[in-house]
Design an enzyme around this catalytic site. Structure first.
Site, PDB file in Angstrom:
ATOM      1  N   GLU A  78      76.815  55.314  15.214  1.00 36.72           N
ATOM      2  CA  GLU A  78      77.992  55.443  14.347  1.00 36.72           C
ATOM      3  C   GLU A  78      78.574  56.846  14.501  1.00 36.72           C
ATOM      4  OE1 GLU A  78      77.186  55.686  10.023  1.00 36.72           O
ATOM      5  OE2 GLU A  78      75.124  55.186  10.555  1.00 36.72           O
ATOM      6  N   CYS A 110      74.088  52.274   9.754  1.00 38.71           N
ATOM      7  CA  CYS A 110      72.700  52.501  10.194  1.00 38.71           C
ATOM      8  C   CYS A 110      71.967  51.221  10.563  1.00 38.71           C
ATOM      9  CB  CYS A 110      71.906  53.213   9.102  1.00 38.71           C
ATOM     10  SG  CYS A 110      72.550  54.831   8.736  1.00 38.71           S
ATOM     11  N   HIS A 222      64.469  52.137   6.168  1.00 43.06           N
ATOM     12  CA  HIS A 222      65.566  53.026   6.547  1.00 43.06           C
ATOM     13  C   HIS A 222      65.544  54.167   5.529  1.00 43.06           C
ATOM     14  CE1 HIS A 222      69.312  54.864   7.412  1.00 43.06           C
ATOM     15  NE2 HIS A 222      69.819  54.558   6.229  1.00 43.06           N
TER      16      HIS A 222
HETATM   17  P1  HMG Z   1      73.060  64.595  -5.430  1.00 48.12           P
HETATM   18  O1  HMG Z   1      74.198  64.436  -6.354  1.00 48.12           O
HETATM   19  O2  HMG Z   1      73.002  65.788  -4.545  1.00 48.12           O
HETATM   20  O3  HMG Z   1      71.669  64.627  -6.146  1.00 48.12           O
HETATM   21  O4  HMG Z   1      73.033  63.259  -4.548  1.00 48.12           O
HETATM   22  P2  HMG Z   1      71.175  64.035  -7.557  1.00 48.12           P
HETATM   23  O5  HMG Z   1      71.722  64.828  -8.662  1.00 48.12           O
HETATM   24  O6  HMG Z   1      71.367  62.557  -7.562  1.00 48.12           O
HETATM   25  O7  HMG Z   1      69.619  64.371  -7.404  1.00 48.12           O
HETATM   26  C1  HMG Z   1      68.838  63.780  -6.426  1.00 48.12           C
HETATM   27  C2  HMG Z   1      67.427  63.626  -6.972  1.00 48.12           C
HETATM   28  O8  HMG Z   1      66.876  64.942  -7.114  1.00 48.12           O
HETATM   29  C3  HMG Z   1      67.381  63.012  -8.368  1.00 48.12           C
HETATM   30  O9  HMG Z   1      66.214  62.226  -8.433  1.00 48.12           O
HETATM   31  C4  HMG Z   1      67.236  64.217  -9.283  1.00 48.12           C
HETATM   32  O10 HMG Z   1      66.600  63.931 -10.514  1.00 48.12           O
HETATM   33  C5  HMG Z   1      66.365  65.124  -8.420  1.00 48.12           C
HETATM   34  P3  HMG Z   1      66.301  60.626  -8.703  1.00 48.12           P
HETATM   35  O11 HMG Z   1      67.004  60.460  -9.985  1.00 48.12           O
HETATM   36  O12 HMG Z   1      67.123  60.076  -7.547  1.00 48.12           O
HETATM   37  O13 HMG Z   1      64.878  60.193  -8.668  1.00 48.12           O
HETATM   38  N1  HMG Z   1      66.488  66.544  -8.765  1.00 48.12           N
HETATM   39  C6  HMG Z   1      65.442  67.392  -8.838  1.00 48.12           C
HETATM   40  N2  HMG Z   1      64.116  67.187  -8.683  1.00 48.12           N
HETATM   41  C7  HMG Z   1      63.286  68.281  -8.821  1.00 48.12           C
HETATM   42  N3  HMG Z   1      63.745  69.525  -9.147  1.00 48.12           N
HETATM   43  C8  HMG Z   1      65.058  69.753  -9.311  1.00 48.12           C
HETATM   44  C9  HMG Z   1      65.970  68.655  -9.165  1.00 48.12           C
HETATM   45  N4  HMG Z   1      67.309  68.538  -9.265  1.00 48.12           N
HETATM   46  C10 HMG Z   1      67.616  67.244  -9.018  1.00 48.12           C
HETATM   47  N5  HMG Z   1      65.494  70.980  -9.623  1.00 48.12           N
HETATM   48  C11 HMG Z   1      72.461  61.881  -2.699  1.00 48.12           C
HETATM   49  C12 HMG Z   1      71.934  62.850  -3.738  1.00 48.12           C
HETATM   50  C13 HMG Z   1      71.308  61.332  -1.890  1.00 48.12           C
HETATM   51  C14 HMG Z   1      73.191  60.728  -3.385  1.00 48.12           C
HETATM   52  C15 HMG Z   1      73.440  62.670  -1.773  1.00 48.12           C
HETATM   53  O14 HMG Z   1      72.748  63.616  -1.032  1.00 48.12           O
HETATM   54  C16 HMG Z   1      74.256  61.784  -0.818  1.00 48.12           C
HETATM   55  O15 HMG Z   1      75.329  61.303  -1.193  1.00 48.12           O
HETATM   56  N6  HMG Z   1      73.752  61.574   0.420  1.00 48.12           N
HETATM   57  C17 HMG Z   1      74.451  60.712   1.400  1.00 48.12           C
HETATM   58  C18 HMG Z   1      74.376  59.225   1.067  1.00 48.12           C
HETATM   59  C19 HMG Z   1      72.972  58.668   1.114  1.00 48.12           C
HETATM   60  O16 HMG Z   1      72.084  59.241   1.710  1.00 48.12           O
HETATM   61  N7  HMG Z   1      72.796  57.469   0.510  1.00 48.12           N
HETATM   62  C20 HMG Z   1      71.524  56.786   0.544  1.00 48.12           C
HETATM   63  C21 HMG Z   1      71.636  55.260   0.542  1.00 48.12           C
HETATM   64  S1  HMG Z   1      72.895  54.676   1.646  1.00 48.12           S
HETATM   65  C22 HMG Z   1      72.176  54.664   3.219  1.00 48.12           C
HETATM   66  O17 HMG Z   1      70.988  54.781   3.342  1.00 48.12           O
HETATM   67  C23 HMG Z   1      73.096  54.543   4.393  1.00 48.12           C
HETATM   68  C24 HMG Z   1      73.337  55.814   5.166  1.00 48.12           C
HETATM   69  O18 HMG Z   1      72.233  56.135   5.968  1.00 48.12           O
HETATM   70  C25 HMG Z   1      74.604  55.669   6.024  1.00 48.12           C
HETATM   71  C26 HMG Z   1      74.672  54.483   6.975  1.00 48.12           C
HETATM   72  O19 HMG Z   1      74.241  53.375   6.730  1.00 48.12           O
HETATM   73  O20 HMG Z   1      75.316  54.708   7.999  1.00 48.12           O
HETATM   74  C27 HMG Z   1      73.607  56.997   4.267  1.00 48.12           C
END
Ligand code: HMG
Length: 373
Positions: A78, A110, A222
């Protein structure tokens, strides 16, 4: 007929950024990355690499021994470098394959590598003397200073699909498709538009729909970030043990998201680090691609798979890497963006020639490549 993965190999760039460095750079608590998303490091592509060089690195050793049997390459990505010409055209040339090899580029976020693997297995079932090279190669690049920045990475996987496979039989899967705007990159955009929360919800929803009624000793997932596997495992009717989950996540926690190859990097983690002999065991595989498709399938490992997994070499690929400072990270990714959007190779620097394959030139949108070792 038994058909599946005869050989498997992977490539990750020589450079990485420690997640603590990224946390410092962005003024974020280090625990958010190490504990919250489960990442220690992310692989960073060098200015002299692209999806073609990474695919060549992953495929080269496999292809050397099997050239005369391969008649098809399915290239899942991709992070394409061209909307018409397939990256496989370049790969075909680098690998020195015969003109009678067919190449196709596959796309479904993916998921495409899983789709390619299943279609390759079907092709071999009807052409038992042929072998298919399934390659995935991607750069997960979200741009600077946004939520996705901590879930980046880069890497490639190569799998040779054949009858009587030396590593694992690939079983047919159950899959589900839906139209969801969780993650997409229209052709005019440099980086994807992401609704992170929706993407996690969609991933889990599809996994719930496909949750198998069978217990697996290991399930590979994944993994856009390692902690995603905790969420996925907790969804299963029969979750794997904490120790096996740690093993399935380890390579991802050191590399980051490699998009299409991510599920297979989890498989490599299991094959490399499992403390128990997995001969003749079945393992679960969950693939998710935004947009979206989910598939759950299983592999049955052969009784000789360990002979074909070079565990030491696989671990060395993680160990023998060069840590970047945050300034170098910014510089490398700016280079990547310029290279992929303007098709100009800038700052060519001899000291970056740390790989077997590098880009030699980009002229009028056409690339040439060089093997340097
Ligand atoms: P974000 O807004 O940076 O983070 O988004 P958050 O506020 O949701 O926090 C993440 C986790 O860290 C949470 O835990 C928090 O509590 C924790 P959870 O509630 O999830 O268990 N946290 C902490 N823990 C310890 N100490 C701290 C602390 N602060 C927060 N101080 C997000 C995170 C992954 C959504 C973002 O990075 C993102 O948008 N990434 C890209 C999209 C993605 O990876 N999506 C995953 C599913 S989709 C997929 O797999 C397809 C993909 O590969 C693409 C494709 O198919 O081509 C992405």
């Amino acid at each position: 007929m038994n058909v599946g993965i005869d050989l498997i190999n992977f490539y990750i760039p020589k450079y990485y950024l420690n997640m603590n460095e990224l946390a410092k750079l962005r003024g974020i608590d280090e625990n958010k990355y190490s504990k919250g998303i489960g990442q220690n490091k992310m692989s960073i592509i060098s200015p002299l690499e692209d999806i073609v060089t990474m695919a060549a690195e992953a495929s080269y050793d496999i292809v050397k021994e099997n050239k005369k049997y391969i008649d098809t390459i399915l290239f899942a990505t991709e992070s394409s470098i061209d909307f018409s010409k397939a990256a496989g055209n370049y790969l075909h040339k680098i690998l020195g394959l015969s003109p009678s090899v067919r190449i196709l580029e596959f796309k479904q976020a993916c998921y495409a590598a899983t789709g390619a693997l299943q279609l390759a297995a079907d092709y071999v079932r009807s052409n038992p003397n042929k072998k298919v090279l399934v390659v995935s190669s991607d750069v997960a690049w979200y741009g600077f200073e946004n939520a996705g920045e901590s879930t980046q990475g880069a890497g490639a996987i190569a799998m040779l699909v054949s009858k009587d496979p030396k590593i694992a039989i690939v079983n047919k899967g159950e899959f589900v498709t839906d139209e969801i705007s969780d993650f997409y990159r229209p052709s005019y955009q440099e980086v994807p538009t992401v609704d992170g929360k929706l993407s996690i919800k969609s991933y889990i929803k599809m996994l719930k729909l496909l949750d198998p009624q069978e217990k697996y000793i290991f399930t590979c997932f994944h993994m856009p970030f390692a902690k995603m596997a905790d969420k996925a495992n907790a969804t299963l009717k029969y979750p794997i043990s904490d120790e096996h989950l740690r093993i399935a996540k380890y390579f991802t926690s050191e590399v980051g998201n490699i998009y299409n190859g991510s599920l297979f990097l989890s498989l490599i983690s299991v094959l490399t680090l499992s403390k128990i002999d997995l001969s003749n065991q079945s393992i679960g595989m969950f693939s998710y691609g935004s947009g979206a498709i989910g598939e759950f399938f299983s592999l049955k490992l052969s009784n000789q798979y360990e002979k074909y997994i070079d565990k030491e070499q696989f671990l060395r690929k993680l160990k023998d890497r060069i840590e970047l400072t945050s300034e170098e990270y910014i510089n490398f990714m700016k280079n990547y963006q310029i290279k992929e959007t303007t098709h100009k190779l800038i700052n060519y620097n001899k000291s970056l020639e740390v790989n077997r394959f590098i880009i030699d030139s980009i002229k009028s949108g056409q690339r040439t490549y060089k093997k340097i070792a």
